[in-house]
Design an enzyme around this catalytic site. Sequence first.
Site, mmCIF file in Angstrom:
data_model
loop_
_atom_site.group_PDB
_atom_site.id
_atom_site.type_symbol
_atom_site.label_atom_id
_atom_site.label_comp_id
_atom_site.label_asym_id
_atom_site.label_seq_id
_atom_site.Cartn_x
_atom_site.Cartn_y
_atom_site.Cartn_z
ATOM 1 N N SER A 161 43.555 -42.654 12.513
ATOM 2 C CA SER A 161 44.624 -43.489 11.953
ATOM 3 C C SER A 161 44.772 -43.220 10.450
ATOM 4 O O SER A 161 45.004 -42.075 10.049
ATOM 5 C CB SER A 161 44.342 -44.961 12.258
ATOM 6 O OG SER A 161 45.472 -45.760 12.038
ATOM 7 N N ASP A 259 51.011 -45.196 21.774
ATOM 8 C CA ASP A 259 50.748 -45.449 20.359
ATOM 9 C C ASP A 259 52.038 -45.219 19.588
ATOM 10 O O ASP A 259 52.653 -44.152 19.718
ATOM 11 C CB ASP A 259 49.656 -44.487 19.862
ATOM 12 C CG ASP A 259 49.279 -44.687 18.407
ATOM 13 O OD1 ASP A 259 49.887 -45.536 17.724
ATOM 14 O OD2 ASP A 259 48.364 -43.984 17.941
ATOM 15 N N HIS A 289 46.713 -46.844 20.575
ATOM 16 C CA HIS A 289 46.061 -46.676 19.280
ATOM 17 C C HIS A 289 44.674 -47.320 19.332
ATOM 18 O O HIS A 289 44.474 -48.331 19.997
ATOM 19 C CB HIS A 289 46.905 -47.345 18.195
ATOM 20 C CG HIS A 289 46.571 -46.916 16.812
ATOM 21 N ND1 HIS A 289 47.008 -45.722 16.278
ATOM 22 C CD2 HIS A 289 45.841 -47.518 15.835
ATOM 23 C CE1 HIS A 289 46.570 -45.610 15.040
ATOM 24 N NE2 HIS A 289 45.841 -46.690 14.746
#
Length: 319
Positions: A161, A259, A289
């Site tokens: 991320s 995601d 995610h």
Amino acid sequence: MPLNPKIAQVLDMIECAKRPSYHHQTPQQARAAYEKSAPILDVAPAPMHSVEECVVPTRDGRTIGARLYLPVAPSLAEPLPALVYYHGGGFTVGSVDTHDALCRMFAHDAQCAVLSVGYRLAPEHRFPTAVNDADDALQWLHREAATFGIDAARLAVGGDSAGGTLATVCAVLARDAGIRLALQLLIYPGVTRYQDTESHARLASGYLLTQDTIQWFFAQYVRDRADRDDWRFAPLDGTRDAPSFAGVAPAWIATAEYDPLSDEGAAYADKLRAAGNAVTLVCYPGMIHEFFKMGGYVPEVRAAHADAVAALKAAFDDV
């Protein structure tokens, strides 16, 4: 394909818990909540030969913490390759503790050292502090590698991320500093200025990472609208001082079908390929995610872990 059944259960459990979303909390409350929840679905921590807390100097005269994982005893005769890892958390939450099990997994399964970097968080430390800290940690390990029994010629960067954003920026900065990296391991990285892709629109809510939370994270991190144009914030389409992306480390990029960041991850793979770089892109079906930190509950996550480990080992072997 539909959501993985175990992932669907995770989303149901989160919904039933009725905990406030990060964007309804202060940064301090959000950090505490993430620290508490992060280990719940993760794999069991793998045993290490040693785990050392390090102090890394930064360019502004301060220091940051980092955690060095060694799966085996250091050896001058056979120095270990190393992964410099940057945790996720929207530049606002997360720590070396929240990603302890994941870093142990990489160290144990890839038989490499892992330096997990405790870069400074927003809003106390806004852009570009996290970028500078990430780069300073990589530069420090490159200089000090022999001290820890690490092979400075076999370094990789990685992150999930926001940590994936930092890793890919550091891959460019390493090239410019003359550090040849073996790999950039990017797990659902955020790389774009504005969240206006089709996947952001389609998956804006209901899949753990929501549009509201993303914008809350960035509101903590950027100083003003102009920061979004900086390539170090948005490696995909940032225009301010944007460098060439030719000649950076090979990339292994993981995205998740459900995601909101999936489209930008794929577009970034295309950008790196267009610049002449070797890229492997894997989109994991049925996943969301943060799925890399759900390997203790979702069996299929371990296959993704194995893919990432295989990419690391192959990259180190190629050096």
